[in-house]
Design an enzyme around this catalytic site. Structure first.
Site, PDB file in Angstrom:
ATOM      1  N   PRO A   2      49.535  38.064  44.137  1.00 22.00           N
ATOM      2  CA  PRO A   2      48.925  37.520  42.951  1.00 22.00           C
ATOM      3  C   PRO A   2      47.445  37.438  43.085  1.00 22.00           C
ATOM      4  CG  PRO A   2      49.603  35.771  44.401  1.00 22.00           C
ATOM      5  CD  PRO A   2      49.558  37.027  45.176  1.00 22.00           C
ATOM      6  N   GLU A   3      46.739  38.182  42.306  1.00 23.55           N
ATOM      7  CA  GLU A   3      45.316  37.942  42.157  1.00 23.55           C
ATOM      8  C   GLU A   3      45.131  37.407  40.745  1.00 23.55           C
ATOM      9  OE1 GLU A   3      42.877  41.197  43.574  1.00 23.55           O
ATOM     10  OE2 GLU A   3      44.495  41.915  44.832  1.00 23.55           O
TER      11      GLU A   3
END
Length: 262
Positions: A2-3
Site C-alpha cells: 500500500p502506498e
DNA sequence: CTTAATGTTCCCCA
DNA sequence: TTGGGGAACATTAA
C-alpha cells in the site's frame, strides 16, 4: 502493497461501509500487527461508533466516538468489507451492520489505538498532493539521495517504492541524484511528476503487484501503466533503452539509464 | 535451496 | 544531527 494511491482507494471503498457503524466486537490474533495486550485493545473499541475514515500518508485513520484507530497495511495488508476469516485474518471487527476484516500474511502491518488523535501520524511529513512547490523546494535542500528521501515518511508521507520510481522516471531524475544539488527546474518537474503520478494512480485505483485489493476485494489497474517499476530489461517508453534495475537503500530500483540523469 | 517482494524500525558507523 | 548500510520482522512464490 500500500502506498498513497492504494490506501486512498481502500479508504474510499471502505468508508461507506463504516461511517456511522457501531463496533459490536473485535478480535485480534497477531502479536506483530497488534503488539501488546490484544484483548485490552478489543475492549477499548468495543461499543464505539465510527465517526470518520480518512487517509494520512499510508495510514487509514478511523476516528471513533472515543479514540482513534490508525491502521498501516504494511506490505501485504488488506482491509475488506466482507468475507470469511482465514489463517491470515489478524483483525476481525463485527459491526452493527456488516463486518471488517484485516488480512495480512506477512504481518508487517499495524493496528494501533490512541485515546485522542492518532499518535502514529503526528510525525509524518506533508501530504505530497498538498505540499506547495515552495515548501517542496525548501525541504529538498538535503544531502540525501533523492529516492530514499522521497520514501522517507517524515520527509513526505505516502510515497513508496513504486511511486518513487515512477515519479523519478517521469521527471527524468536519476534515483541516486543528490536532492540538494538538483536545479530548481528539476525540483519543479519532480514536484509536478509526483502530483501527476499519484493522481493518475488513484484514478486507476492503485497498483496490484501481488496482494493489494480494495475493500471490495478488487484489484487496481495502474500496474499496467507503470513505465519503470517492474520493467527491467523492457524498452524505455521514451528512448527505447532497456530499463535497468539496481539496488538503492536495499530496495529494487528501476530507471532508464539514458533518460534519468544525476 | 535461494532470492525477492507495494514497509518500517532499530542498531552501528562515519 | 544527518546519512548510509545492514538486519530484523513473517510469508509466499518463483
Amino acid at each position: 502493497m500500500p502506498e498513497l494511491p492504494e490506501v486512498e482507494t481502500v479508504v474510499r471503498t471502505v468508508a461507506p461501509y463504516l461511517i456511522g457503524r457501531r463496533i459490536i466486537d473485535a478480535r485480534f490474533t497477531s502479536k506483530f500487527v497488534t503488539p501488546g495486550n490484544r484483548a485490552a485493545l478489543a475492549e477499548k473499541i468495543k461499543g464505539r461508533r465510527i465517526v470518520s475514515v480518512r487517509r494520512r500518508g499510508k495510514f487509514v485513520v478511523i476516528e471513533l466516538d472515543q479514540g482513534t484507530l490508525a491502521i498501516h497495511l504494511g506490505m501485504t495488508g488488506n482491509l475488506l468489507a466482507s468475507g470469511k476469516a482465514t489463517g491470515h485474518t489478524h483483525g476481525y471487527f463485527t459491526l452493527d451492520d456488516g463486518v471488517l476484516l484485516y488480512n495480512d500474511p506477512r504481518q508487517f502491518g499495524r493496528i494501533e489505538w490512541s485515546p485522542g488523535p492518532a499518535k502514529r501520524v503526528a510525525k509524518l511529513g506533508p501530504e505530497p498532493l498538498e505540499i506547495t512547490l515552495e515548501e517542496f523546494q525548501k525541504r529538498m535542500k538535503r544531502k540525501s539521495r533523492v529516492k530514499p528521501l522521497l520514501m522517507n515518511q517524515a520527509f513526505i508521507a505516502g510515497i513508496g517504492n513504486i511511486y518513487a520510481d515512477e515519479s523519478l522516471f517521469n521527471s527524468g531524475i536519476h534515483p541516486l541524484a543528490q536532492a540538494s544539488r538538483l536545479s530548481a527546474l528539476r525540483v519543479a518537474k519532480l514536484h509536478q511528476a509526483i502530483r501527476d503520478i499519484l493522481h493518475e494512480a488513484i484514478e486507476h485505483r492503485g497498483s496490484t503487484i501481488s496482494d493489494y485489493r480494495d475493500a471490495d476485494g478488487a484489484c487496481g489497474g495502474f500496474q499496467l501503466l507503470h513505465k519503470a517499476y517492474g520493467r527491467e530489461g523492457e524498452p524505455c517508453v521514451i528512448c527505447g533503452t532497456a530499463i535497468r534495475k539496481t539496488l538503492v537503500a536495499q530496495r529494487g530500483t528501476h530507471y532508464c539509464p539514458k533518460c534519468q540523469k544525476r
